[in-house]
Design a protein around this motif. Structure first.
Motif, PDB file in Angstrom:
ATOM      1  N   MET A 109       7.542 -18.494 -49.857  1.00 55.83           N
ATOM      2  CA  MET A 109       6.330 -18.417 -48.702  1.00 55.83           C
ATOM      3  C   MET A 109       5.323 -18.362 -49.541  1.00 55.83           C
ATOM      4  SD  MET A 109       5.951 -15.224 -46.129  1.00 55.83           S
ATOM      5  CE  MET A 109       6.545 -15.837 -44.529  1.00 55.83           C
ATOM      6  N   GLY A 110       4.166 -19.144 -48.601  1.00 58.02           N
ATOM      7  CA  GLY A 110       2.882 -19.280 -49.398  1.00 58.02           C
ATOM      8  C   GLY A 110       1.956 -18.109 -48.898  1.00 58.02           C
ATOM      9  N   LEU A 111       1.048 -17.643 -49.735  1.00 60.35           N
ATOM     10  CA  LEU A 111       0.081 -16.711 -49.563  1.00 60.35           C
ATOM     11  C   LEU A 111      -0.895 -16.914 -48.270  1.00 60.35           C
ATOM     12  CD1 LEU A 111      -0.608 -15.201 -53.172  1.00 60.35           C
ATOM     13  CD2 LEU A 111       0.664 -14.237 -51.442  1.00 60.35           C
ATOM     14  N   PHE A 112      -1.269 -18.184 -48.446  1.00 60.46           N
ATOM     15  CA  PHE A 112      -2.365 -18.606 -47.505  1.00 60.46           C
ATOM     16  C   PHE A 112      -1.837 -19.478 -46.241  1.00 60.46           C
ATOM     17  CE2 PHE A 112      -5.133 -17.353 -51.305  1.00 60.46           C
ATOM     18  CZ  PHE A 112      -5.620 -16.319 -50.494  1.00 60.46           C
ATOM     19  N   ARG A 113      -1.199 -20.184 -46.678  1.00 60.52           N
ATOM     20  CA  ARG A 113      -0.576 -21.294 -45.574  1.00 60.52           C
ATOM     21  C   ARG A 113       0.709 -21.843 -45.842  1.00 60.52           C
ATOM     22  NH1 ARG A 113      -3.073 -20.588 -41.216  1.00 60.52           N
ATOM     23  NH2 ARG A 113      -5.237 -20.471 -41.450  1.00 60.52           N
ATOM     24  N   GLU A 114       1.541 -21.959 -45.167  1.00 60.85           N
ATOM     25  CA  GLU A 114       2.915 -22.588 -45.255  1.00 60.85           C
ATOM     26  C   GLU A 114       2.624 -23.961 -45.180  1.00 60.85           C
ATOM     27  OE1 GLU A 114       5.970 -21.266 -46.035  1.00 60.85           O
ATOM     28  OE2 GLU A 114       4.677 -19.352 -46.402  1.00 60.85           O
ATOM     29  N   GLY A 166      -2.691 -16.109 -37.127  1.00 65.49           N
ATOM     30  CA  GLY A 166      -3.222 -16.716 -38.031  1.00 65.49           C
ATOM     31  C   GLY A 166      -2.732 -18.373 -38.026  1.00 65.49           C
ATOM     32  N   ASP A 167      -1.502 -18.540 -37.296  1.00 64.80           N
ATOM     33  CA  ASP A 167      -1.151 -20.115 -37.061  1.00 64.80           C
ATOM     34  C   ASP A 167      -2.176 -20.687 -36.396  1.00 64.80           C
ATOM     35  OD1 ASP A 167       1.072 -19.123 -38.353  1.00 64.80           O
ATOM     36  OD2 ASP A 167       2.286 -19.305 -36.660  1.00 64.80           O
ATOM     37  N   ALA A 214       1.741 -15.057 -45.564  1.00 61.09           N
ATOM     38  CA  ALA A 214       2.061 -13.773 -45.693  1.00 61.09           C
ATOM     39  C   ALA A 214       0.518 -13.142 -45.649  1.00 61.09           C
ATOM     40  CB  ALA A 214       2.826 -13.168 -46.664  1.00 61.09           C
ATOM     41  N   LEU A 215      -0.269 -13.618 -46.643  1.00 63.55           N
ATOM     42  CA  LEU A 215      -1.764 -12.910 -46.820  1.00 63.55           C
ATOM     43  C   LEU A 215      -2.700 -13.343 -45.559  1.00 63.55           C
ATOM     44  CD1 LEU A 215      -3.485 -11.341 -48.539  1.00 63.55           C
ATOM     45  CD2 LEU A 215      -4.001 -13.354 -49.883  1.00 63.55           C
ATOM     46  N   MET A 216      -2.495 -14.626 -45.346  1.00 61.72           N
ATOM     47  CA  MET A 216      -3.422 -14.976 -43.997  1.00 61.72           C
ATOM     48  C   MET A 216      -3.101 -14.244 -42.688  1.00 61.72           C
ATOM     49  SD  MET A 216      -5.986 -16.804 -42.791  1.00 61.72           S
ATOM     50  CE  MET A 216      -6.378 -17.856 -44.129  1.00 61.72           C
ATOM     51  N   ARG A 217      -1.663 -14.074 -42.672  1.00 64.49           N
ATOM     52  CA  ARG A 217      -1.166 -13.329 -41.284  1.00 64.49           C
ATOM     53  C   ARG A 217      -1.703 -11.859 -41.366  1.00 64.49           C
ATOM     54  NH1 ARG A 217       1.758 -15.952 -38.483  1.00 64.49           N
ATOM     55  NH2 ARG A 217       3.124 -16.987 -40.308  1.00 64.49           N
ATOM     56  N   THR A 221      -5.464 -11.779 -40.709  1.00 69.14           N
ATOM     57  CA  THR A 221      -5.592 -11.787 -39.175  1.00 69.14           C
ATOM     58  C   THR A 221      -5.250 -10.805 -38.285  1.00 69.14           C
ATOM     59  OG1 THR A 221      -5.173 -14.246 -39.404  1.00 69.14           O
ATOM     60  CG2 THR A 221      -5.187 -13.486 -37.209  1.00 69.14           C
ATOM     61  N   LYS A 222      -4.206 -10.032 -38.685  1.00 70.17           N
ATOM     62  CA  LYS A 222      -3.857  -8.902 -38.025  1.00 70.17           C
ATOM     63  C   LYS A 222      -4.786  -7.630 -38.256  1.00 70.17           C
ATOM     64  CE  LYS A 222       1.227  -9.534 -37.756  1.00 70.17           C
ATOM     65  NZ  LYS A 222       2.579  -9.164 -38.336  1.00 70.17           N
ATOM     66  N   LEU A 223      -5.128  -7.372 -39.331  1.00 67.55           N
ATOM     67  CA  LEU A 223      -6.171  -6.501 -39.823  1.00 67.55           C
ATOM     68  C   LEU A 223      -7.506  -6.583 -39.512  1.00 67.55           C
ATOM     69  CD1 LEU A 223      -6.705  -4.122 -41.719  1.00 67.55           C
ATOM     70  CD2 LEU A 223      -7.359  -5.701 -43.531  1.00 67.55           C
ATOM     71  N   THR A 224      -8.200  -7.990 -39.294  1.00 72.85           N
ATOM     72  CA  THR A 224      -9.253  -8.082 -38.759  1.00 72.85           C
ATOM     73  C   THR A 224      -9.372  -8.135 -37.220  1.00 72.85           C
ATOM     74  OG1 THR A 224      -9.164 -10.560 -38.941  1.00 72.85           O
ATOM     75  CG2 THR A 224     -10.207  -9.458 -40.837  1.00 72.85           C
ATOM     76  N   ALA A 225      -8.256  -8.253 -36.612  1.00 73.21           N
ATOM     77  CA  ALA A 225      -8.232  -8.272 -34.885  1.00 73.21           C
ATOM     78  C   ALA A 225      -7.858  -6.895 -34.609  1.00 73.21           C
ATOM     79  CB  ALA A 225      -7.144  -9.358 -34.785  1.00 73.21           C
ATOM     80  N   MET A 226      -7.615  -5.875 -35.337  1.00 75.39           N
ATOM     81  CA  MET A 226      -7.367  -4.468 -35.027  1.00 75.39           C
ATOM     82  C   MET A 226      -8.424  -4.145 -33.838  1.00 75.39           C
ATOM     83  SD  MET A 226      -5.601  -2.827 -38.108  1.00 75.39           S
ATOM     84  CE  MET A 226      -4.118  -1.984 -37.546  1.00 75.39           C
ATOM     85  N   GLY A 227      -8.202  -3.372 -32.689  1.00 77.60           N
ATOM     86  CA  GLY A 227      -8.883  -3.005 -31.859  1.00 77.60           C
ATOM     87  C   GLY A 227     -10.071  -3.761 -31.294  1.00 77.60           C
ATOM     88  N   GLU A 228      -9.695  -5.156 -31.427  1.00 76.52           N
ATOM     89  CA  GLU A 228     -10.419  -6.000 -30.534  1.00 76.52           C
ATOM     90  C   GLU A 228      -9.412  -6.862 -29.728  1.00 76.52           C
ATOM     91  OE1 GLU A 228     -12.749  -8.591 -33.237  1.00 76.52           O
ATOM     92  OE2 GLU A 228     -13.188  -7.151 -34.603  1.00 76.52           O
ATOM     93  N   LEU A 229     -10.295  -7.283 -28.614  1.00 77.36           N
ATOM     94  CA  LEU A 229      -9.558  -8.195 -27.718  1.00 77.36           C
ATOM     95  C   LEU A 229      -9.743  -9.769 -28.158  1.00 77.36           C
ATOM     96  CD1 LEU A 229     -10.217  -6.655 -24.227  1.00 77.36           C
ATOM     97  CD2 LEU A 229      -8.138  -6.720 -25.530  1.00 77.36           C
ATOM     98  N   LYS A 230      -9.272 -10.104 -29.100  1.00 77.37           N
ATOM     99  CA  LYS A 230      -9.321 -11.417 -29.874  1.00 77.37           C
ATOM    100  C   LYS A 230      -8.032 -12.265 -29.943  1.00 77.37           C
ATOM    101  CE  LYS A 230     -11.145 -12.742 -34.146  1.00 77.37           C
ATOM    102  NZ  LYS A 230     -11.853 -12.163 -35.607  1.00 77.37           N
TER     103      LYS A 230
END
Length: 97
Positions: free
Chosen positions: A1-6, A39-40, A70-73, A76-85
């Motif tokens: 599994m790639g860190l940034f992109r598959e 992140g996809d 894995a890292l990008m996913r 993405t989850k971390l930066t979107a926490m608490g936001e409607l994004k």
């Protein structure tokens, strides 16, 4: 599994577009039960879709799916926490298809 992109892959998709008093939307559904995750990226190929008022259309196109690693996913989850994004990206482009 790639860190940034598959690795990216191509698949067919259905696009439903409607413009009316009750609805104004465009929905993309990938063929083959492909799950899109945070992140996809999905790029739908072909000419712009033009739908007049009071019309709807359902068409088939090709799409390129770029799964997040894995890292990008996680980012993405971390930066979107608490936001409607939106946690994924869909773009339309003219291309070789």
């Amino acid at each position: 599994m790639g860190l940034f992109r598959e690795p990216a892959f191509d698949t067919r998709c259905s696009i439903a577009v409607e413009q009316s008093e009750a609805h104004f939307h465009a929905h993309v559904e990938l063929d083959g039960d492909i799950a899109i995750q945070p992140g996809d990226k999905v790029r739908v190929h072909g000419a712009p879709i033009i739908v007049g008022f009071g019309e709807s259309i359902l068409i088939q196109r090709m799409a390129t799916v770029q799964p997040a690693g894995a890292l990008m996913r996680a980012w993405t989850k971390l930066t979107a926490m608490g936001e409607l994004k939106e946690l994924y990206e869909v773009s339309f482009t003219t291309s070789r298809w």
